[in-house]
Design an enzyme around this catalytic site. Sequence first.
Site, short mmCIF file in Angstrom:
data_model
loop_
_atom_site.label_atom_id
_atom_site.label_comp_id
_atom_site.label_asym_id
_atom_site.label_seq_id
_atom_site.Cartn_x
_atom_site.Cartn_y
_atom_site.Cartn_z
N GLU A 168 -9.09 4.10 -0.22
CA GLU A 168 -9.11 4.41 1.21
C GLU A 168 -8.04 5.42 1.60
O GLU A 168 -8.23 6.22 2.51
CB GLU A 168 -8.97 3.13 2.04
CG GLU A 168 -7.66 2.40 1.81
CD GLU A 168 -7.58 1.07 2.58
OE1 GLU A 168 -8.58 0.65 3.17
OE2 GLU A 168 -6.50 0.46 2.55
N GLU B 31 0.83 -1.21 0.00
CA GLU B 31 0.00 0.00 0.00
C GLU B 31 0.86 1.26 0.00
O GLU B 31 0.76 2.11 0.88
CB GLU B 31 -0.99 -0.06 1.16
CG GLU B 31 -1.94 -1.24 1.00
CD GLU B 31 -3.03 -1.33 2.04
OE1 GLU B 31 -3.09 -0.45 2.91
OE2 GLU B 31 -3.83 -2.28 1.97
N GLU C 125 -13.25 -9.71 7.85
CA GLU C 125 -11.93 -9.19 8.23
C GLU C 125 -11.31 -10.23 9.16
O GLU C 125 -11.90 -10.60 10.17
CB GLU C 125 -12.06 -7.85 8.94
CG GLU C 125 -10.74 -7.34 9.52
CD GLU C 125 -9.62 -7.27 8.48
OE1 GLU C 125 -9.83 -6.65 7.43
OE2 GLU C 125 -8.55 -7.86 8.71
#
Lengths: 702, 702
Positions: A507, A170, A414
């Site tokens: 995000e 990320e 999750e």
Amino acid sequence: MKKHALLLLSSSLAVATASAVEVSSPSGTVRADFNVENGVPVYSVSYKGEKVVLPSRMGLRLVGADDLTDGFELLGTDTSAFDETWQPVWGESSHIRNHYNELTARLSQPATGRRMDVKFRVYDDGVGFRYEFPQEGRLNYFVIEDERTEFAMPGDITAWWITGDYDTQEYEYNQSRLSEIRAINSNGVEGNLSQTQFSPTGVQTSLQLKTDEGIYLNIHEAALVDYSCLHLELDDKNFVFTSWLTPDAQGNKGHLQTPCTSPWRTLIMSDDARDILASNLVLNLNEPCRYDDTSWIKPVKYIGVWWEMIGHDKPWAYTYDLPSVKLDRVDYSNLKPNGVHPANNDNVKRYIDFAAAHGFDQVLVEGWNIGWEDWSGNKKDYVFDFQTPYPDFDIAMLNDYAHSKGVRLMMHHETSSSVRNYERHMEAAYRLMDKYGYNSVKSGYVGDILPRGEHHYGQWMCNHYLYALTEAAKHKIMVNAHEAVHPTGLCRTYPNLIGNESARGTEYESFVGNSTSHTCILPFTRLQGGPMDYTPGIFENDLSKFNPAKTSHVNTTICRQLALYVTMYSPLQMAADVPEVYERFMDAFQFIKDVAVDWDKSVYLEAEPAAYITAARKAKGSDEWYLGAISADARKSKLKLDFLDPTITYEATIYADAPDAHYLTNPQAYKISKKKVTSKSDLSLNIAPGGGCAVSFKPVVR
Amino acid sequence: MKKHALLLLSSSLAVATASAVEVSSPSGTVRADFNVENGVPVYSVSYKGEKVVLPSRMGLRLVGADDLTDGFELLGTDTSAFDETWQPVWGESSHIRNHYNELTARLSQPATGRRMDVKFRVYDDGVGFRYEFPQEGRLNYFVIEDERTEFAMPGDITAWWITGDYDTQEYEYNQSRLSEIRAINSNGVEGNLSQTQFSPTGVQTSLQLKTDEGIYLNIHEAALVDYSCLHLELDDKNFVFTSWLTPDAQGNKGHLQTPCTSPWRTLIMSDDARDILASNLVLNLNEPCRYDDTSWIKPVKYIGVWWEMIGHDKPWAYTYDLPSVKLDRVDYSNLKPNGVHPANNDNVKRYIDFAAAHGFDQVLVEGWNIGWEDWSGNKKDYVFDFQTPYPDFDIAMLNDYAHSKGVRLMMHHETSSSVRNYERHMEAAYRLMDKYGYNSVKSGYVGDILPRGEHHYGQWMCNHYLYALTEAAKHKIMVNAHEAVHPTGLCRTYPNLIGNESARGTEYESFVGNSTSHTCILPFTRLQGGPMDYTPGIFENDLSKFNPAKTSHVNTTICRQLALYVTMYSPLQMAADVPEVYERFMDAFQFIKDVAVDWDKSVYLEAEPAAYITAARKAKGSDEWYLGAISADARKSKLKLDFLDPTITYEATIYADAPDAHYLTNPQAYKISKKKVTSKSDLSLNIAPGGGCAVSFKPVVR
């Protein structure tokens, strides 16, 4: 290393002289050369006669055994040609041609009595090669200390790269010369709940490169199965990348048993950047679909109870009264709800209503299950059970309500990276989905992996991701796994893998913002291995409207958000913003409602890594086309619409940045216009900084 | 460390003066003292006024946080008394009294705002204490670097010990002074497929000790749940043991979340060695049974297709033609059977016939499932599927055949320590057992643990063993887990744990032989935590009769083998030798047929660690008694039979070593005699070296 001599013959298939062999692509554009030099396997790759990979050594170092790096002899070679056209279950095109020439160099290591082969498949847009370990001779079980595959670059070329990391991808991409990687890499990287850099010159694949002569080269891997993930480490004196695998908890990098192979190491190349985006090389190097019945696998356009938490900072948790949760002890029915967590019956019904009204397939709901009060950062074993809803999430009622409106809910698992716990509950969790009519799950792997010491990208976890996927298939469930290993085309073999994150997604627009170039590089890099659940569609850039303390900003124009539905190919597309925002921009929202998520055909009209991408796609089983164009900076261009069907006149609806649009100062300025066009028409683009353009083409006259 | 002063009051419950508190056992025999000295928690233990544990520090070191070793203040104490009698589902007695006085010392660590309690339970035969971590103050998640509980011994006393190891307990016991441990430990230890010693003065619990004054002291732990296994490391200058936990793959020793507790640290003590064997302290410190219905849990006497492989060196594997197995690729139906592996239809039927003829409940069959050609030593992930029989094991037919004769088959799950793989297949494996009527499983954990870097005795694996057990309970399956962590009395809470190995069993008689003292120490040590599947009953000592190359020898007389069914308490007892051997000794075999496996009452008549044990037990729901006596060396004694019911005359059948019997030279020499006895009778024992005596008492006149 000595450069090795080759006799060049006219055949496009492989020829061997002594131990030097070559294999060229069907058209002859790409050529791989292989030799055993002083016992060391060496390869190089040429594009249109230019060496794009200089002679590079191959092999593996083993733990507790002689290395598989030298002492080899060439036993012989096998060559073949292959040409097929296959139909993906979903994809950018309805038909994909898989056309290559193959060379297998059979090697023996006489001192150890072991065998190893190297197999090349040479396409007109690149090369794949892998190690093959037959069950012959003395090689049975072996442990990889490290793979030592070199990729010797033809100089200090330009790279678009993210730092090497065993646990996260990320990152923002860097653009630099190879010689600059070390300095930039040392500048530190952003925080993530789990991250493990391994070298100041470590980078991840897919790695996009460009020579000063204008040849684009992409290094990645295909069919990562029962092996650990490939990274690269650069020798920045000599500009040689060497493979760097992800270690296990004991520092070893792979546990293999013959017969087996490595994943394919892939090199996509062209002097036209658009070919890199259009390449199917990674998919082609994967095995055909393993499932007999794929009728249950369908592309999905969805909305979700998600951006309220990510972008608007509302909680996943049901209550503020639990500083620490033990799932088997807590009774939520006695706890005071915080009253603001969005995964509640009324709010979910509102999303279902919106989805039904606007033709979305599914509604994702995160935060529906108990445990979110205390889920991350503690390497907690029993973190979720994936089965017990919060008191205000009536799972039966909400699914019934959704189904009555032709909508499905999308499940959310999750795992908090507590992988043993997930596997223990997986069967029951999938059965719960069966019971209530869910057919897709977004899974997540936030935080450090349990079992402790394992990494997101190690062999152990690669095995897990595939297990989760194939177990899901038994329940006809599609999987969209976030924080998992970078995709490597396995969606060809297991097409219920309809999405991954495996990169910095939307995000981050809420966390710190993404650069305007970010989505201009992702299709070159991250998307080589498979689709990304990038979750575009954010129309409200100013998040301080929802949380005054917030300083981050969504760094695109609204038109860029629309264009992403085309430029970021995925069979799974979210409209990520909240219904009340869309209701303020229903004219622009129309494009998201219209745009397809599965395609007969895709064409890349313009492309330059991290700069701009223009793509057009024909909707599957339809005559409609959709075009998306994005640019990091302001950009004008004129496109020929010659990809359109020449027998059809279309109404083009053009969603364009307004002249004064700007991703920072005026992101919501757009202009929607309509006009009739044919394949002979032109289209002028005028893209704002951080902007984009989206166009729908609907047949009006035949 | 300063010795702390205590005011001695007359109460047998705890009293506190400043921070010094004490708690005595109901009869006052045992006393624990606790104090906070300069912020450090310190305890000591006395037996009949003598300090058997000198003042010893308590606490834990944490990872990345202040230690919980000092800086404490005593907030206060809570005291209580407890007296109950409970009935185990199976056991040495039908009723067990749990009678103790309890003291909880509530501590705070002002500098960190954290809380920790120490709880003592003081019995007339010893002490249990544990750390308790309430969810108060600032302690929530924490990681244990090491527990620092000291056990300061009252001098250079005698110990019976095995070396500290994270992965195996399959060692011979050493008897030495504490000061001699280092030298003996350094002499090297035997090989095992997985072993990890940690310190030259590391030893395992249960550790048996004896002072020169004749006080026997045993250190172990009770209720090992969600924690890592306790070992001890000795400071051999000061004779202080300190707790040494088993680390995880990253070297950490426990991951805890408040509220939670450590396991109990147990100290059993008496000046009569027999009391150590009779103690129920470890069971009592465990929680009551968690299952509502225990009707499906039954003791088991069994035979098995096992010693043919272990003792006679026949293969578990079906074929010799597979150097390497990939379960998902191999088709056994095309392979040539080796023709000698014993788990075949005909041979298993022969065992079933034998079991039915002689009243055994079950027949274990090892080597029934595919994969044994290549199962150990390679840390192989997908090693077994626990579901697919070899072609010559007709699982349906054999179970039907067994059931038609009133016998069950016993399942076997060797995991090869590939624990993820076992958990992935567990539900299906248990369902297969349901389908065919199995109700018990022998599981095994041979080799290094996967996930890699974890150890057999770490928290991760302790969690797994309990998971396997509680998942089995959902299927009404009893578990006998080999190579698992040492038992700690969890069979009280989870009585489907009907056996464990967790020590050097009879199998070593085949590998290298066991010492004649070995089964004279196991009841003091290994059996404190729960029953052992020791697999006695080997009547043929000369294994070269089955494999001429074999040099090992079964180091007991036949009568010792019989006596073990009484001295080694277990609800699961195997007659481990092969039918054709038993058929040569049917008179001696009668004892194995007769002896019970569940008891109303047990008495220990004679005992000295590693020297001799004589026990007598009354069969459950019967007036029959069984006596077993074993001795490492030749031994004579005269027993009073006053444990018998004074209202009953019994026929005693005495299975005695012949006068010239000797475990090495004449092990099969025995004499069986019968006589009438009452509770007023005496019984003379004359035990050969490595020998034993077994007696059945059957009522003849009331």
